[in-house]
Design a protein around this motif. Structure first.
Motif, short mmCIF file in Angstrom:
data_model
loop_
_atom_site.label_atom_id
_atom_site.label_comp_id
_atom_site.label_asym_id
_atom_site.label_seq_id
_atom_site.Cartn_x
_atom_site.Cartn_y
_atom_site.Cartn_z
N ILE A 527 0.80 -0.95 -0.15
CA ILE A 527 -0.07 0.22 -0.16
C ILE A 527 0.85 1.28 -0.06
N VAL A 528 0.15 2.41 -0.10
CA VAL A 528 1.11 3.62 -0.25
C VAL A 528 0.58 4.36 1.20
N GLY A 529 1.61 4.66 2.02
CA GLY A 529 1.24 5.63 3.04
C GLY A 529 1.95 6.79 2.96
N LEU A 530 0.92 8.01 3.41
CA LEU A 530 1.46 9.16 3.24
C LEU A 530 1.90 9.72 4.39
N THR A 531 3.00 10.25 4.72
CA THR A 531 3.38 11.00 6.06
C THR A 531 3.55 12.42 5.72
N ASP A 532 3.88 13.29 6.48
CA ASP A 532 4.05 14.85 6.20
C ASP A 532 5.17 15.01 5.16
N ASP A 533 5.92 13.92 5.33
CA ASP A 533 7.22 14.30 4.54
C ASP A 533 7.42 13.52 3.11
N GLU A 534 6.92 12.51 3.29
CA GLU A 534 7.06 11.32 2.22
C GLU A 534 5.82 10.49 1.80
N VAL A 536 5.48 6.40 1.35
CA VAL A 536 6.02 5.30 1.99
C VAL A 536 5.20 3.99 0.91
N TRP A 537 6.20 3.06 0.61
CA TRP A 537 5.63 1.80 0.03
C TRP A 537 6.05 0.83 0.79
N VAL A 538 4.91 0.18 1.28
CA VAL A 538 5.07 -0.51 2.72
C VAL A 538 3.65 -1.82 2.45
N THR A 539 4.07 -2.98 3.14
CA THR A 539 2.93 -4.04 2.98
C THR A 539 1.89 -3.58 3.96
N ALA A 540 0.69 -4.08 4.00
CA ALA A 540 -0.42 -3.72 4.78
C ALA A 540 -0.27 -3.97 6.03
N GLU A 541 0.33 -5.46 6.39
CA GLU A 541 0.69 -5.62 7.62
C GLU A 541 1.63 -4.86 8.29
N ASP A 542 2.66 -4.33 7.69
CA ASP A 542 3.70 -3.24 8.35
C ASP A 542 2.97 -2.25 8.65
N ALA A 543 2.12 -1.61 7.88
CA ALA A 543 1.25 -0.38 7.98
C ALA A 543 0.63 -0.35 9.41
N VAL A 544 0.12 -1.47 9.49
CA VAL A 544 -0.83 -1.37 10.88
C VAL A 544 -0.19 -1.11 11.94
N THR A 546 2.29 0.77 12.44
CA THR A 546 2.80 2.41 12.72
C THR A 546 1.96 3.11 12.06
N LEU A 547 0.60 2.90 11.97
CA LEU A 547 -0.50 3.47 11.34
C LEU A 547 -0.56 5.16 11.86
N SER A 548 -0.22 5.26 13.14
CA SER A 548 -0.04 6.57 13.50
C SER A 548 0.69 7.62 12.86
N ARG A 549 2.00 7.07 12.03
CA ARG A 549 2.77 8.21 11.49
C ARG A 549 2.08 8.80 10.26
N PHE A 550 1.12 8.05 9.67
CA PHE A 550 0.55 8.53 8.28
C PHE A 550 -0.67 9.24 8.34
N HIS A 551 -0.92 9.97 7.50
CA HIS A 551 -2.32 10.72 7.59
C HIS A 551 -3.18 10.21 6.43
N THR A 552 -2.49 9.52 5.67
CA THR A 552 -3.48 9.01 4.32
C THR A 552 -2.94 7.43 3.95
N LEU A 553 -3.76 6.57 3.54
CA LEU A 553 -3.34 5.40 3.09
C LEU A 553 -4.10 5.15 1.50
N ILE A 554 -3.36 4.79 0.74
CA ILE A 554 -3.74 4.35 -0.54
C ILE A 554 -3.98 2.83 -0.73
N LEU A 555 -4.91 2.39 -0.70
CA LEU A 555 -4.88 0.87 -0.71
C LEU A 555 -5.35 0.12 -1.85
N PRO A 556 -4.86 -1.06 -2.33
CA PRO A 556 -5.15 -1.73 -3.44
C PRO A 556 -6.84 -2.00 -3.55
N THR A 557 -7.58 -2.01 -4.50
CA THR A 557 -8.92 -2.39 -4.33
C THR A 557 -9.26 -3.88 -4.04
#
Length: 817
Positions: A527-534, A536-544, A546-557
């Motif tokens: 998935i794509v996770g967006l922080t204030d700075d960048e 990030v291309w990360v697996t959904a499992e890893d994103a969960v 550290t979810l607090s670092r992101f303000h937006t997630l782009i998920l595959p349908t």
């Protein structure tokens, strides 16, 4: 003039504000009751701007940015903007239209550009195509403030500075219902204090800041027949006896609503949480059927919200809609706080649970707004258990006391005359103070920032932040891709649209995603996770984790998690819908697949090329993005491909820069700096590695753009052409002798977002030699600091945006006027 823009005689307060605007003065706050037409401030500004344009002396800002607290289903500001754009094309406003057209650098049939939260104009990006053209921009507080702070949510490096410059210079900010986000109010005030080219009006029906003297209704308004009807609108307030528990409280809500079932009227039900909405809906559905009930919550994707606007049931709640036939059944709208602010909503009756005073006043404002009904009633339901809430109990108790002091009259006049206790409002959360040190770091956009932007918007002790979530079908095929520059390219070509997003609290989002992954077993999907700075291309499992670092997630349908109504649902593991092409003028497909049937209507093309593994010799399919010819999308259109020789592009960019600075009447020295920077900005593309990267084999005829839109990052090996342009410009005698030498060089190196303050070593021009590159790179950092001190944070960004606009106009092949 103002009457022509409003299509009716103005209220006295509107005429007074118009006259202030004409003199170039803007009040710091407007304290106006609900129903008095607060959103007409957009029309008043535009009428005053047109008047000044006719007089040949412009002192008002060219851009008005209207900030709303949240994206609502049908916001009044969007409706007002759409009406104004149509009104400008009428013969009655022909002179005003012509005067406004002359302000622009690039001729356009419509003299004012607009970007709104919904509809045809949603997030279209036209407001930044011509910096001299008057513009109306509507955005949420998160959207606008993050961009003003150089860290726009969803923006890549290329857009952060352009957005900050255009929003932070020559702009009037109008903050609607400003009292709802006190931390943002404080930050906006700090921005105005730091930036004299920015003006701010706080707009609210419940102003609480007594430090300034707000613009209010005067005697002429209070005796105006229309305003009398609205400010004294009949709203009988009935406070029910306290319910013994939650179950009985919700049952009382249903019973109150059913009292109106045979009146063929409209009833809005306000509840403070989604669970209560679901329970009340279930009970009400059994009694009246789902055909007569609408549900509106914040946890609904924007696209599905916009669909509700077109339904006949919603039109029953619109104050502008005249029913073709007399209704025979009562319509119900059940809503959370999503229905409180900025919604063009008018019901005859309301049932509301007890909330803090801010919310109660907003709810009352959604009932009998025009004062047409003599029977309107608001039922308030509560339980004493609510007073034990450690976060809101004190405020709820004080609010109840205030409501009882209204003596059953919830009209705007009575609300205005009855003193409001301070302890009925939620205390403002602690928030960091924005100072020069912090702005220095925020504006250094090529580096990470230590200060979370959300703290300046919602405060340090605010309720848990929201997470924005959207679904894209593109990610379904990006398996095996590695992180890289393509993430910025992707966001530039396919920027996030408000209609795609769902917003919900971080804790709820974490629980939802955790349960969804458990059910779908798709933990390794990227998935794509967006922080204030960048990005990030990360697996959904890893994103969960550290979810607090992101303000937006782009998920595959393919991950699912969204039901057919547009509501997040962890039990729905079927693929989610992708609505990007429904809300934008864009088409995309994979290079190994059949293009869409209508792709010929989208002739501009860009490509997202996957990074290959080091040991791979297999070319993977690329994502092809096709767009309309016009400047319609909120994207960096320099990426949309058209074959163009390098010198031709530089000549066109210089000509567009000349038109822009002339339209803005820049001082001669500054104007020359922008023009010269445009003349040189892409010279560094004349390198063999860059030409090979775009597939040009004829190095004697260097290109600036190619029609296929491909760019092979492995050929360029990280080289930044703007740094090469800087090295070439250092040897030019005209630049060396120019009084704005440092500014010119900064504009050249920073026009793609780097050089603030640094250009990484991988972007250096290797054939020039290490020491030459190193010395130039050090000078880039010192030069950025000096330029920012000389011009200010936002004016420097604005000058960069002028060059960026000229570059984009030249890149898309626009004809010179």
């Amino acid at each position: 003039m103002l009457a022509a823009f409003l299509e009716r005689p103005p209220f006295p307060w509107q005429q007074r504000l118009f006259e202030q605007f004409i003199t170039g003065k803007t009040p710091s706050a407007l304290d106006l009751p609900t129903g008095t037409g607060k959103t007409s401030v957009i029309a008043i500004w535009l009428a005053a701007l047109a008047t000044q344009a006719l007089q040949g002396k412009l002192t008002l800002p060219r851009r008005l940015v209207y900030i709303v607290n949240r994206r609502t289903i049908v916001d009044q500001a969007t409706t007002e903007t759409e009406r104004l754009l149509k009104r400008l094309q009428t013969p009655e406003l022909a002179k005003a239209c012509s005067a406004l057209q002359k302000l622009a650098a690039i001729p356009s049939e419509n003299p004012v550009t607009a970007s709104t939260l919904r509809g045809e104009l949603a997030d279209n990006g036209e407001w930044k195509a011509d910096p001299a053209r008057p513009a109306i921009v509507l955005g949420t507080v998160d959207m606008v403030l993050s961009k003003l702070l150089f860290r726009g949510y969803g923006d890549g490096k290329r857009k952060r500075v352009i957005h900050a410059g255009l929003l932070g210079h020559d702009t009037l900010l109008v903050h609607d219902e400003s009292h709802l986000v006190p931390a943002a109010c404080q930050t906006l005030q700090h921005l105005v204090d730091l930036n004299p080219a920015l003006r701010l009006i706080n707009l609210s029906a419940t102003q609480r800041d007594e430090s300034a003297t707000p613009f209010r209704l005067d005697w002429a308004d209070l005796t105006h027949p229309v305003l009398i009807q609205r400010t004294q609108a009949h709203k009988h307030l009935k406070i029910l006896p306290p319910a013994k528990d939650e179950k009985s409280r919700l049952q009382t809500v249903v019973d109150c609503a059913l009292q109106h079932r045979d009146k063929a009227t409209t009833v809005v039900i306000f509840l403070h949480d989604i669970r209560s909405v679901q329970l009340v809906y279930a009970q009400l559905e059994k009694q009246v059927g789902k055909e007569q009930i609408l549900v509106l919550t914040g946890r609904l994707r924007g696209y599905e919200r916009d669909q509700l606007v077109t339904t006949a049931l919603w039109q029953r709640f619109s104050p502008e809609t005249k029913a073709v036939e007399t209704p025979t059944q009562t319509a119900y709208l059940i809503t959370t706080s999503a229905g409180e602010v900025g919604v063009d909503l008018d019901a005859e009756y309301a049932v509301a649970d007890l909330a803090v005073l801010d919310s109660m006043i907003q709810r009352f404002g959604r009932v009998n707004r025009r004062g047409d009904s003599k029977t309107s009633q608001i039922d308030v339901v509560y339980s004493e258990k609510q007073f034990g809430d450690k976060y809101r109990g004190t405020q709820l108790q004080a609010t109840l006391g205030y409501l009882k002091a209204l003596h059953h009259d919830a009209s705007p006049a009575q609300l205005n005359h009855t003193p409001k206790p301070d302890n009925a409002f939620m205390p403002a959360p602690a928030s960091p103070e924005l100072d020069a040190w912090i702005v220095d770091e925020l504006s250094s956009t090529s580096l990470p920032c230590r200060y979370p932007v959300r703290d300046f918007i919602h405060g340090l002790e605010a309720e848990q932040p929201n997470l924005n979530v959207l679904w894209r079908k593109d990610l379904d095929r990006m398996k095996g891709w590695q992180a890289g520059d393509w993430l910025d390219d992707y966001l530039d070509l396919l920027p996030i649209q408000t209609a795609e997003q769902v917003h919900f609290p971080l804790k709820a989002a974490t629980d939802w995603l955790t349960e969804l992954l458990k059910k779908s077993q798709l933990h390794t999907l990227k998935i794509v996770g967006l922080t204030d700075d960048e990005a990030v291309w990360v697996t959904a499992e890893d994103a969960v984790t550290t979810l607090s670092r992101f303000h937006t997630l782009i998920l595959p349908t393919a991950l699912g998690g969204l039901n057919a109504k547009g509501i997040p649902d962890e039990n729905c593991i079927t693929p989610a819908s992708d609505v990007l092409e429904n809300v934008t003028e864009v088409r995309r497909y994979w290079s190994d697949a059949q293009p869409p049937a209508d792709v010929k209507n989208f002739p501009r093309q860009g490509r997202i090329t996957p990074p290959l593994d080091d040991d791979s010799d297999t070319e993977r399919p690329t994502l092809v993005v096709c767009s309309q010819l016009g400047v319609k999308q909120d994207s960096d259109l320099s990426y949309l491909a058209v074959t163009m020789g390098l010198q031709e592009h530089l000549n066109q960019a210089e000509q567009f820069a000349r038109q822009i600075v002339q339209a803005l009447a820049l001082p001669e020295s500054l104007a020359e700096a922008v023009i010269i920077a445009a003349r040189w900005h892409d010279k560094g593309k004349n390198r063999s590695c860059w030409q090979q990267a775009i597939g040009n084999t004829d190095l004697q005829a260097p290109l600036a753009k190619t029609s296929h839109g491909r760019y092979d990052h492995t050929r360029a090996n990280g080289y930044r052409h703007e740094f090469g342009s800087l090295l070439d410009a250092l040897d030019d005698e005209i630049i060396q002798q120019h009084p704005q030498r440092e500014l010119i060089l900064h504009l050249i190196v920073s026009h793609h977002g780097w050089g603030r303050p640094h250009v990484p070593e991988r972007g250096w021009d290797r054939p020039k030699g290490y020491r030459i590159n190193q010395q130039a790179a050090l000078e880039v950092m010192n030069r950025f600091d000096c330029c920012q001190q000389d011009y200010g944070w936002w004016q420097l960004a604005w000058l960069e945006a002028l060059l960026g606009a000229a570059d984009v106009l030249a890149s898309i092949g626009e004809k010179k006027s």
